[in-house]
Design a protein around this motif. Structure first.
Motif, mmCIF file in Angstrom:
data_model
loop_
_atom_site.group_PDB
_atom_site.id
_atom_site.type_symbol
_atom_site.label_atom_id
_atom_site.label_comp_id
_atom_site.label_asym_id
_atom_site.label_seq_id
_atom_site.Cartn_x
_atom_site.Cartn_y
_atom_site.Cartn_z
ATOM 1 N N LEU A 151 1.024 -0.718 -0.022
ATOM 2 C CA LEU A 151 -0.317 -0.302 -0.093
ATOM 3 C C LEU A 151 0.705 1.076 0.049
ATOM 4 O O LEU A 151 1.708 1.313 0.569
ATOM 5 C CB LEU A 151 -0.660 0.014 1.667
ATOM 6 N N LEU A 152 0.876 2.289 -0.357
ATOM 7 C CA LEU A 152 0.997 3.379 -0.356
ATOM 8 C C LEU A 152 1.537 3.580 1.161
ATOM 9 O O LEU A 152 2.665 4.952 1.527
ATOM 10 C CB LEU A 152 -0.008 4.379 -0.803
ATOM 11 N N SER A 153 0.731 3.494 1.845
ATOM 12 C CA SER A 153 1.001 3.662 3.517
ATOM 13 C C SER A 153 2.129 3.168 3.182
ATOM 14 O O SER A 153 2.491 3.033 5.332
ATOM 15 C CB SER A 153 -0.358 3.301 4.703
ATOM 16 N N GLN A 154 2.928 1.959 2.895
ATOM 17 C CA GLN A 154 4.122 1.113 3.454
ATOM 18 C C GLN A 154 5.501 2.304 3.470
ATOM 19 O O GLN A 154 5.777 2.260 4.015
ATOM 20 C CB GLN A 154 4.513 0.706 2.444
ATOM 21 N N SER A 155 4.759 3.502 3.023
ATOM 22 C CA SER A 155 6.287 4.322 2.991
ATOM 23 C C SER A 155 5.972 5.249 3.965
ATOM 24 O O SER A 155 7.077 6.662 4.438
ATOM 25 C CB SER A 155 6.290 5.024 1.681
ATOM 26 N N VAL A 156 5.124 5.944 4.329
ATOM 27 C CA VAL A 156 4.704 6.516 5.845
ATOM 28 C C VAL A 156 4.976 6.509 7.818
ATOM 29 O O VAL A 156 5.178 5.298 7.738
ATOM 30 C CB VAL A 156 3.434 6.962 6.224
ATOM 31 N N GLU A 197 5.011 11.904 7.030
ATOM 32 C CA GLU A 197 6.246 11.850 6.888
ATOM 33 C C GLU A 197 6.415 10.309 6.351
ATOM 34 O O GLU A 197 5.512 9.474 6.123
ATOM 35 C CB GLU A 197 7.736 11.710 8.118
ATOM 36 N N PHE A 198 6.807 10.825 4.887
ATOM 37 C CA PHE A 198 6.660 10.282 3.311
ATOM 38 C C PHE A 198 8.637 9.476 3.534
ATOM 39 O O PHE A 198 8.413 10.753 2.911
ATOM 40 C CB PHE A 198 5.907 10.360 2.527
#
Length: 546
Positions: A151-156, A197-198
Motif C-alpha cells: 500500500l502507499l501507506s507502506q512508505s509512511v 512523514e513519507f
C-alpha cells in the motif's frame, strides 16, 4: 452563521481565521453522489484546524474531510461541516539522508512528486491517478500494481493527527503504535491528519511496454513470471474477447521517449467510445462488439501487438480514467486469481453452471476492461489494522469497473455487482474501502478482519468517543448494530435522484433527532449504504441543479 457558532467564535482568538462558506455543493469526482454541507471550511494552518475542531465540538457538529472526492462511494457525504485541506499543502521538512519529506496533509500526490523531484526524489509507487491528497490516498488503502510494493501507506514513517479534543498527536511505529496502525487506513474516522512523514526514492524514469495476449496465455503464466518479470505490472482483462493487455515497467536510465498517440486518448476516440457506452445503456447486447472495436482500435486487433515508451516514474504509472464510473474492487490472495478469472469469465459468457455463481447472467452485459493489479504488503510491519491485503503473501486486486456515460447508471450494475461480490467473498476477498462495494454487511466485515477490526474500533472510540468523525457510511460498514449510536454521529435521512444523474444525499446528526436510538437497526441487512440508498432514492429528478 447561527447564533451558537457566533457565540463560540467570540470566545476564541480572533487572530486565527475561521474560513468557512455556506454555499458549497460537494460531489464525488464521478458525480455519483452530491451533498450540501452546512459549512465548507478551508483552513490554512494547524492553528486553524485546531480552532475548527474546537468549534465543532462546542457546536455539536460532525466533521468530514474531503480532498479531490475521487472515491465514487458515499464516504465523504455530509450535511454537517466539511473540511478541505488544499491550503495545507506545504513541505515542512526534508531529510536527504533518509530520503523523507514531512508534508502537510492536504498536499496532492502530484504536487508532492513535483516538489520532491526538485530534490532528486520521487514516490516509489502510485495508483492510477495522482490527484488525491496524500491523506486521502492512505486513508482508504490506495495501492499501485507491483509485487515489490504494498500500500502507499507502506512508505509512511510517522503521522500527526488533530483529535476530537483538539490536541495534535504524533504517532509512528515506535510512538503511539496502535494509533499509527489505525491511522494508516483511517477511513476518515479518527481525526484530521495534518502531517505525514513519507519515505521517497531517487527520482528516475521507467520504460514500459504493453502487449495484447489471449486469456489462456495470461493464466498459463500466472504462477510463472507474469507478475515478476518487471517491477511494475498490471493487466486489463477483456472478458468477451477472452484477451488481456499486459503492461509492464522497470526503472531505466534511458532518455524519455513519448508514447504513441492512443485512440481514445484523442478527441475522436474519446467521444466515440463515450457515445457507444451511452447507446449500450439502451441496447446492452452491443457491449461485446463495442469491446472488440474500441480495444482493437486502442491496442490492436491481433495478439502480440505491442507499444512502449520511457516516462518519468511519477507520470508513467498513471492512467486515464476516461469517464464517470462505478468501481468495485476486491483484494484476495494472488494464487486465487486464475480461479476467480476463470469463473467470472464463464459467468459473463453464459456458462452459469461452470461458474458456480448462483445468479443468472442471462441478458446481462458489462463494460470492459476488468482491471487486474497486485501488491505485497506481507513484509510490512506494523500493518494497518484495516489493511485489506493478504498477510502471508502477494495480493491480487480485481476491479469491476462500470462507466456512467454522460452520468447515467448502466442497467447491469446491481446484478453484476451482487454476483461479483458473492464470488469475491467465496474466494476469501476483502473490498477496497474507497470503492462501490454494496453487498457486504458489518458482520461479514467483522469476520474478514477479526481482531484487527476490533483493535481499530477500540482506538477509534478512545480518540473520538462522541463520533465527531463518524457518519452513515461508517455505521453501515464497520460499526453495525454492535456499537451504540454516538452523540455527534450523522445518519442518512434521504436521497434524491438528480436531473443530471447521481444522487443528492441528506443527513442529520443524531443529537438533533428525537428518535435516535442505540443502533437504529443499522447493520442488520446484507447491503451497505450505496445498495440500500439506491432503493430509497426517490424517482423524481431533483430540481436543485448542480
Amino acid at each position: 452563521m447561527d447564533s451558537k457558532l457566533d457565540a463560540e467564535l467570540s470566545k476564541l482568538d480572533p487572530a486565527v481565521p475561521f474560513r468557512a462558506s455556506s454555499t458549497h455543493l460537494h460531489h464525488t469526482w464521478a458525480k455519483t453522489f452530491y451533498s450540501r454541507p452546512e459549512l465548507y471550511i478551508r483552513p490554512h494552518s494547524l492553528e486553524e484546524i485546531q480552532k475548527l475542531v474546537t468549534l465543532a465540538r462546542r457546536c455539536r457538529r460532525r466533521l468530514v474531510m474531503v480532498g479531490c472526492g475521487h472515491s465514487p462511494s458515499a464516504l465523504t457525504l455530509t450535511s454537517s461541516w466539511m473540511v478541505n485541506l488544499d491550503h495545507c499543502n506545504r513541505v515542512l521538512r526534508v531529510n536527504e539522508e533518509k530520503k523523507t519529506l514531512v508534508v502537510e496533509g492536504g498536499i496532492r500526490l502530484r504536487d508532492l512528486n513535483l516538489r520532491a523531484n526538485k530534490m532528486g526524489l520521487t514516490m516509489p509507487n502510485l495508483g492510477s491517478i495522482d490527484e488525491q491528497s496524500i491523506v486521502g490516498a492512505i486513508a482508504t488503502a490506495t495501492h499501485g500494481s507491483s509485487t515489490r510494493h504494498g500500500l502507499l501507506s507502506q512508505s509512511v514513517r510517522s503521522l500527526r493527527i488533530v483529535l476530537a479534543n483538539g490536541s495534535a498527536v504524533r504517532c509512528s511505529a515506535t510512538q503511539n503504535e496502535d494509533l499509527f496502525r489505525a491511522a494508516l487506513v483511517s477511513l476518515g474516522a479518527l481525526g484530521i491528519i495534518v502531517e505525514v512523514e513519507f519515505e521517497m526514492i531517487a527520482a528516475c524514469n521507467i520504460e514500459w511496454d504493453q502487449s495484447l495476449h489471449s486469456l489462456p496465455y495470461i493464466l498459463d503464466r500466472w504462477d510463472k513470471d507474469l507478475w515478476t518479470t518487471k517491477e511494475y505490472t498490471r493487466v486489463w482483462w477483456l472478458p468477451y474477447m477472452r484477451r488481456a493487455i499486459v503492461w509492464r515497467a522497470d526503472k531505466t536510465d534511458k532518455p524519455l521517449r513519448a508514447p504513441v498517440d492512443s485512440w481514445y486518448g484523442g478527441s475522436v476516440g474519446f467521444h466515440t467510445y463515450h457515445v457507444l457506452l451511452w447507446l449500450s445503456n439502451y441496447v446492452p447486447r452491443i457491449l461485446p462488439a463495442i469491446e472488440w472495436f474500441v480495444f482493437g482500435m486502442q491496442y490492436g486487433f491481433s495478439n502480440g501487438a505491442t507499444t512502449s515508451a520511457v516516462e518519468e516514474l511519477r507520470t508513467g504509472l498513471l492512467m486515464n480514467c476516461l469517464y464517470s464510473q462505478f468501481v468495485n474492487e476486491w483484494a484476495l490472495p494472488l494464487h486465487k486469481g486464475p480461479e476467480a478469472i476463470a469463473r467470472l469469465s464463464a459467468w459473463l459468457n453464459g456458462d452459469e453452471a461452470g461458474s458456480g455463481i448462483p445468479f443468472s447472467s442471462k441478458g446481462l452485459y458489462v463494460h470492459a476492461p476488468v482491471e487486474v493489479r497486485v501488491s505485497d504488503t506481507s513484509p510490512t510491519s506494523p500493518r494497518p489494522f484495516l489493511d485489506n491485503t493478504a498477510a502471508d503473501g502477494p495480493t491480487l486486486y480485481l476491479n469491476a469497473t462500470l462507466y456512467r456515460p454522460y452520468n447515467r447508471d448502466p442497467p447491469c450494475r446491481d446484478r453484476y455487482y451482487e454476483a461479483f461480490e458473492w464470488l469475491m467473498k467465496q474466494l476469501g476477498g476483502r473490498p477496497h474501502w474507497a470503492k462501490n462495494f454494496e453487498f457486504v454487511s458489518p458482520a461479514e466485515l467483522k469476520d474478514m478482519y477479526g481482531a484487527d477490526l476490533q483493535s481499530y474500533l477500540r482506538v477509534r472510540a478512545d480518540v473520538d468517543p462522541e463520533g465527531m468523525f463518524v457518519g452513515e457510511w461508517h455505521r453501515r460498514t464497520i460499526l453495525g448494530a454492535d456499537v451504540p449510536a454516538l452523540p455527534l454521529e450523522e445518519r442518512e435521512v434521504r436521497r434524491r435522484m438528480m436531473a443530471e444523474g447521481g444522487q443528492m444525499w441528506d443527513g442529520e446528526q443524531r443529537h438533533n433527532n428525537n428518535n435516535a436510538g442505540n443502533g437504529d437497526g443499522h447493520g442488520s441487512g446484507a447491503q451497505t449504504q450505496e445498495g440500500r440508498g439506491r432503493a430509497q432514492a426517490t424517482a423524481d429528478a431533483d430540481k436543485d441543479k448542480a
